[in-house]
Design a protein around this motif. Structure first.
Motif, PDB file in Angstrom:
ATOM      1  N   PHE A   1      -1.978   0.093   9.684  1.00  0.00           N
ATOM      2  CA  PHE A   1      -2.314   0.909   8.506  1.00  0.00           C
ATOM      3  C   PHE A   1      -3.560   1.749   8.801  1.00  0.00           C
ATOM      4  O   PHE A   1      -3.656   2.905   8.393  1.00  0.00           O
ATOM      5  CB  PHE A   1      -2.597   0.033   7.282  1.00  0.00           C
ATOM      6  CG  PHE A   1      -1.380  -0.625   6.688  1.00  0.00           C
ATOM      7  CD1 PHE A   1      -0.150  -0.620   7.341  1.00  0.00           C
ATOM      8  CD2 PHE A   1      -1.452  -1.272   5.463  1.00  0.00           C
ATOM      9  CE1 PHE A   1       0.963  -1.231   6.798  1.00  0.00           C
ATOM     10  CE2 PHE A   1      -0.339  -1.887   4.907  1.00  0.00           C
ATOM     11  CZ  PHE A   1       0.868  -1.873   5.571  1.00  0.00           C
TER      12      PHE A   1
ATOM     13  N   ARG B   1      -4.490   2.806  11.651  1.00  0.00           N
ATOM     14  CA  ARG B   1      -4.074   3.906  12.539  1.00  0.00           C
ATOM     15  C   ARG B   1      -3.429   5.029  11.743  1.00  0.00           C
ATOM     16  O   ARG B   1      -3.691   6.212  11.970  1.00  0.00           O
ATOM     17  CB  ARG B   1      -3.072   3.387  13.584  1.00  0.00           C
ATOM     18  CG  ARG B   1      -3.731   3.141  14.917  1.00  0.00           C
ATOM     19  CD  ARG B   1      -2.729   2.715  15.948  1.00  0.00           C
ATOM     20  NE  ARG B   1      -1.725   3.711  16.264  1.00  0.00           N
ATOM     21  CZ  ARG B   1      -0.595   3.448  16.927  1.00  0.00           C
ATOM     22  NH1 ARG B   1      -0.337   2.221  17.309  1.00  0.00           N
ATOM     23  NH2 ARG B   1       0.268   4.394  17.192  1.00  0.00           N
ATOM     24  N   VAL B   2      -2.561   4.638  10.815  1.00  0.00           N
ATOM     25  CA  VAL B   2      -1.908   5.658   9.971  1.00  0.00           C
ATOM     26  C   VAL B   2      -2.967   6.423   9.189  1.00  0.00           C
ATOM     27  O   VAL B   2      -2.941   7.650   9.125  1.00  0.00           O
ATOM     28  CB  VAL B   2      -0.912   5.002   8.982  1.00  0.00           C
ATOM     29  CG1 VAL B   2      -0.333   6.045   8.032  1.00  0.00           C
ATOM     30  CG2 VAL B   2       0.208   4.294   9.720  1.00  0.00           C
TER      31      VAL B   2
ATOM     32  N   THR C   1      -4.714   8.870  11.377  1.00  0.00           N
ATOM     33  CA  THR C   1      -3.929  10.002  11.894  1.00  0.00           C
ATOM     34  C   THR C   1      -3.316  10.856  10.785  1.00  0.00           C
ATOM     35  O   THR C   1      -2.780  11.917  11.052  1.00  0.00           O
ATOM     36  CB  THR C   1      -2.789   9.502  12.814  1.00  0.00           C
ATOM     37  OG1 THR C   1      -2.030   8.544  12.094  1.00  0.00           O
ATOM     38  CG2 THR C   1      -3.313   8.895  14.096  1.00  0.00           C
ATOM     39  N   SER C   2      -3.367  10.372   9.554  1.00  0.00           N
ATOM     40  CA  SER C   2      -2.710  11.139   8.483  1.00  0.00           C
ATOM     41  C   SER C   2      -3.725  11.786   7.558  1.00  0.00           C
ATOM     42  O   SER C   2      -3.431  12.045   6.401  1.00  0.00           O
ATOM     43  CB  SER C   2      -1.788  10.237   7.671  1.00  0.00           C
ATOM     44  OG  SER C   2      -2.564   9.304   6.972  1.00  0.00           O
TER      45      SER C   2
ATOM     46  N   ASN D   1      -4.779  14.655   7.225  1.00  0.00           N
ATOM     47  CA  ASN D   1      -4.432  15.950   6.614  1.00  0.00           C
ATOM     48  C   ASN D   1      -3.102  15.876   5.855  1.00  0.00           C
ATOM     49  O   ASN D   1      -2.614  16.878   5.365  1.00  0.00           O
ATOM     50  CB  ASN D   1      -4.389  17.064   7.676  1.00  0.00           C
ATOM     51  CG  ASN D   1      -3.314  16.815   8.718  1.00  0.00           C
ATOM     52  OD1 ASN D   1      -2.827  15.680   8.831  1.00  0.00           O
ATOM     53  ND2 ASN D   1      -2.933  17.836   9.451  1.00  0.00           N
ATOM     54  N   ALA D   2      -2.522  14.657   5.796  1.00  0.00           N
ATOM     55  CA  ALA D   2      -1.256  14.529   5.054  1.00  0.00           C
ATOM     56  C   ALA D   2      -1.550  14.561   3.557  1.00  0.00           C
ATOM     57  O   ALA D   2      -2.482  13.900   3.092  1.00  0.00           O
ATOM     58  CB  ALA D   2      -0.559  13.224   5.421  1.00  0.00           C
ATOM     59  N   PRO D   3      -0.744  15.304   2.800  1.00  0.00           N
ATOM     60  CA  PRO D   3      -1.020  15.428   1.363  1.00  0.00           C
ATOM     61  C   PRO D   3      -1.070  14.073   0.639  1.00  0.00           C
ATOM     62  O   PRO D   3      -1.787  13.923  -0.335  1.00  0.00           O
ATOM     63  CB  PRO D   3       0.149  16.264   0.846  1.00  0.00           C
ATOM     64  CG  PRO D   3       0.707  16.954   2.034  1.00  0.00           C
ATOM     65  CD  PRO D   3       0.392  16.120   3.224  1.00  0.00           C
ATOM     66  N   TYR D   4      -0.283  13.115   1.134  1.00  0.00           N
ATOM     67  CA  TYR D   4      -0.244  11.820   0.440  1.00  0.00           C
ATOM     68  C   TYR D   4      -0.941  10.717   1.239  1.00  0.00           C
ATOM     69  O   TYR D   4      -0.715   9.532   1.003  1.00  0.00           O
ATOM     70  CB  TYR D   4       1.209  11.437   0.159  1.00  0.00           C
ATOM     71  CG  TYR D   4       1.941  12.467  -0.676  1.00  0.00           C
ATOM     72  CD1 TYR D   4       1.662  12.592  -2.043  1.00  0.00           C
ATOM     73  CD2 TYR D   4       2.882  13.316  -0.100  1.00  0.00           C
ATOM     74  CE1 TYR D   4       2.315  13.557  -2.802  1.00  0.00           C
ATOM     75  CE2 TYR D   4       3.540  14.277  -0.860  1.00  0.00           C
ATOM     76  CZ  TYR D   4       3.254  14.401  -2.203  1.00  0.00           C
ATOM     77  OH  TYR D   4       3.892  15.343  -2.967  1.00  0.00           O
ATOM     78  N   GLY D   5      -1.795  11.106   2.192  1.00  0.00           N
ATOM     79  CA  GLY D   5      -2.471  10.126   3.052  1.00  0.00           C
ATOM     80  C   GLY D   5      -3.266   9.098   2.266  1.00  0.00           C
ATOM     81  O   GLY D   5      -3.281   7.908   2.604  1.00  0.00           O
TER      82      GLY D   5
ATOM     83  N   SER E   1      -2.677   7.751  -0.442  1.00  0.00           N
ATOM     84  CA  SER E   1      -1.893   6.739  -1.167  1.00  0.00           C
ATOM     85  C   SER E   1      -1.821   5.432  -0.385  1.00  0.00           C
ATOM     86  O   SER E   1      -1.390   4.401  -0.898  1.00  0.00           O
ATOM     87  CB  SER E   1      -0.477   7.256  -1.454  1.00  0.00           C
ATOM     88  OG  SER E   1       0.247   7.407  -0.248  1.00  0.00           O
ATOM     89  N   LEU E   2      -2.253   5.458   0.877  1.00  0.00           N
ATOM     90  CA  LEU E   2      -2.221   4.242   1.691  1.00  0.00           C
ATOM     91  C   LEU E   2      -3.456   3.362   1.442  1.00  0.00           C
ATOM     92  O   LEU E   2      -3.501   2.209   1.878  1.00  0.00           O
ATOM     93  CB  LEU E   2      -2.135   4.627   3.181  1.00  0.00           C
ATOM     94  CG  LEU E   2      -1.787   3.503   4.153  1.00  0.00           C
ATOM     95  CD1 LEU E   2      -0.420   2.902   3.857  1.00  0.00           C
ATOM     96  CD2 LEU E   2      -1.824   4.012   5.590  1.00  0.00           C
TER      97      LEU E   2
ATOM     98  N   PRO F   1      -2.512  -0.153  -0.319  1.00  0.00           N
ATOM     99  CA  PRO F   1      -1.897  -1.143   0.577  1.00  0.00           C
ATOM    100  C   PRO F   1      -2.846  -1.628   1.666  1.00  0.00           C
ATOM    101  O   PRO F   1      -2.835  -2.803   2.012  1.00  0.00           O
ATOM    102  CB  PRO F   1      -0.707  -0.386   1.192  1.00  0.00           C
ATOM    103  CG  PRO F   1      -0.407   0.725   0.265  1.00  0.00           C
ATOM    104  CD  PRO F   1      -1.682   1.077  -0.427  1.00  0.00           C
TER     105      PRO F   1
END
Lengths: 204, 242
Positions: A96, A98-99, A102-103, A105-109, A111-112, A115
Motif C-alpha cells: 500500500f 508503494r502504491v 507511486t500514485s 498524481n492519481a486523482p483518487y490516490g 482514497s488509499l 485502508p
C-alpha cells in the motif's frame, strides 16, 4: 517485520510444533512405561510393594504432560496463525505504501489513506498479540519442565525400590531407566522450544 | 503500467498491461477494468507482484471505495494470487469466481471480501445498470473456466483463450493476424486440453456479437480478426501432450 524476521518467526513457530509433537510421543511412552511397571509390580507382589505407588505417580505425570502439551499445541497453532496474519498485514502495508508513493498524481490516490491506516493498525495489533502469546507460551513451557524434573526424581526413587524386588529387579530398573530417559528428552525438547522462541524479536 | 481505453460509452472498459516493472521471468498479463458510474470491476487483477502497479493505475479511474467487484476467470496464480492484498485494500468488495474453485482460491487470503461463487452454467455481474454475462468456458484451460461478455460494449474477455506470448511492449491489438498465429499455436495446443470443450465453446461464442476479443495475455482481436481467430482455433487440434 523485516524479511529475515519473518523467516525466523515462521521457522521458530514451526519448530516448536515439531518439538512438541516429539514431547507428546515421549509422554505417551512414559504412560505406557507406567502401565508396564504397574503390571510388573503387581506380579512381584510384596517384593515391589514400594514400587506400586510410584507407578501411579508416573502415570499422573505422563497425563499432566500430555494435557499441558495439548494446551501448548493450541497456543502454538494460534501463534502460527498470528505469524501468517502479521506477514500478510506487513506485506499489505508495504505494498500500500508503494502504491501511495507511486500514485501521487492519481486523482483518487488519497482514497488509499484509510485502508493504509487500517492495515497499519491491524499489523500493530498482530504484533502486540503475538508478543503477549509468546510470553504466555514461554510460561507454559516452563510448566512442562516441572513434571519432567519430577519424573527424574521419581526415576531415581524407582531405582531404589527396584533394588528390593528380587527377580523383578531388572524389569523394574528398565522401567526406571525409560522414565528417566523420557524425562531427559522432554527436558531437552522443551529447552529447544524456548531457545527457538528466544530468537524472535519481540520489539514492537 | 500501460492503460488503454477499449470502450467508452456511458461506462468504460480499460485494459492495463505491459508493466515495465514486471520481474523478468513472470508472464506478462492483461488486466481489464469495467468502470461504471459508482462501481468498478477488476477482471483478472493479476499476480501478487502486480498488485502495487495495478492498484496505482486503477486509482487514476476510481477511488478504492468504488472498486467493488473482482472477477477471476480461471485457476492460475497470475490471475489472482494478489487476492490477499485486495482483501485488505477493499474489505467491502465481492469476488466473482467459480464455486468449484473456492476452497483453493481462499489459500491466497480472502477473509473480508465476499466470495460470490459462479455456478457451472454461468451467471451475471450487475454493475449499476450494466449487466455483464459470465459465459462458461469449462476445460478451455481449467475445469472451472469463465469468460465475461458485455453485450453493450460487445467485448468478450476470454481469459487464456486467444492468448499469445509476446515480447515486452508489444502493441495491444493484433495488426497482422497471419503473423500472429505462430505466437498462439503452441500455447493453445498445450494449454487447452479438450477438442470437445473447444467445439462447445466456439459454438457458444459464435452466437455472440463480438467487436473485441480480449485475452489475458498478448494482444486483443477486433473486428474481422475475431472471426479469423475462431476459424483458426476451430481447425487447431488441442490437448497434444497425451
Amino acid at each position: 517485520m523485516s524479511v529475515s524476521q519473518t523467516k525466523s518467526q515462521f521457522v521458530a513457530v514451526a519448530s516448536i510444533a515439531a518439538e512438541l509433537s516429539a514431547v507428546m510421543d515421549v509422554a505417551k511412552e512414559i504412560s505406557l512405561a507406567a502401565a508396564n511397571a504397574k503390571a510388573i509390580a503387581f506380579r512381584a507382589g510384596e517384593k515391589a510393594k514400594g514400587f506400586q505407588p510410584i507407578t501411579d505417580f508416573i502415570n499422573e505425570l505422563a497425563k499432566e504432560t500430555i494435557e499441558l502439551v495439548n494446551d501448548i499445541n493450541k497456543h502454538a497453532s494460534y501463534l502460527y496463525q498470528l505469524t501468517v496474519d502479521e506477514y500478510r498485514m506487513t506485506e499489505a502495508c508495504d505494498k500500500f505504501e508503494r502504491v501511495y508513493q507511486t500514485s501521487n498524481n492519481a486523482p483518487y490516490g488519497s482514497s488509499l489513506e484509510q485502508p493504509l491506516h487500517e492495515v497499519r493498525q491491524k499489523m500493530q495489533q498482530c504484533r502486540k498479540s503475538f508478543n503477549v502469546h509468546v510470553t504466555e507460551l514461554l510460561d507454559q513451557l516452563g510448566e512442562v519442565m516441572h513434571p519432567a524434573r519430577a519424573a527424574r526424581v521419581i526415576a531415581a526413587n524407582s531405582r531404589i525400590e527396584a533394588s528390593q524386588a528380587g527377580e523383578y529387579l531388572q524389569s523394574l530398573q528398565a522401567v526406571a531407566e525409560s522414565v528417566d530417559h523420557a524425562a531427559q528428552i522432554i527436558h531437552d525438547k522443551v529447552q529447544r522450544c524456548r531457545s527457538a522462541l528466544n530468537v524472535i524479536d519481540l520489539t514492537d | 503500467m500501460k492503460m488503454t481505453k477499449i470502450y467508452e460509452g456511458s461506462y468504460q472498459w480499460i485494459m492495463f498491461g505491459r508493466d515495465p516493472g514486471k520481474p523478468e521471468k513472470i508472464i506478462d498479463t492483461n488486466q481489464y477494468v469495467v468502470r461504471t458510474a459508482n462501481r468498478c470491476l477488476l477482471i483478472d487483477p493479476g499476480g501478487i507482484e502486480l498488485f502495487a502497479p495495478m492498484l496505482a493505475a486503477v486509482l487514476h479511474h476510481a477511488p478504492v471505495e468504488e472498486i467493488t467487484d473482482l472477477f477471476a476467470s480461471h485457476q492460475d496464480p497470475d490471475i489472482i494470487s494478489s487476492l490477499g492484498l485486495w482483501d485488505q485494500a477493499l474489505p467491502h468488495a465481492k469476488l466473482h469466481a467459480a464455486g468449484l474453485w473456492e476452497g483453493f482460491l481462499r489459500h491466497f487470503g480472502c477473509e473480508t471480501i465476499e466470495y460470490v461463487p459462479i455456478a457451472d452454467n454461468g451467471g451475471v455481474i450487475q454493475l449499476d445498470r450494466v449487466e455483464l454475462r459470465l459465459v462458461p468456458a469449462h476445460y478451455m484451460h481449467s475445469s472451472a473456466n469463465f469468460n465475461i461478455y458485455d453485450p453493450e460494449a460487445k467485448i468478450l474477455m476470454s481469459g487464456d483463450i486467444g492468448a499469445a506470448l509476446e515480447a515486452p511492449g508489444a502493441p495491444v491489438f493484433v495488426e497482422n493476424f497471419d503473423a500472429h498465429v505462430e505466437k498462439m499455436r503452441f500455447f493453445h495446443q498445450r494449454w487447452m486440453p479438450s477438442n470437445q470443450a473447444k467445439r462447445a465453446w466456439i459454438d457458444r461464442v459464435r452466437e455472440l456479437d463480438i467487436d473485441i476479443l480480449a485475452p489475458q495475455h498478448g494482444r486483443m482481436f477486433k473486428g474481422d480478426d475475431v472471426k479469423r481467430f475462431l476459424d483458426w482455433f476451430e481447425a487447431l487440434q488441442v490437448g497434444i501432450a497425451v
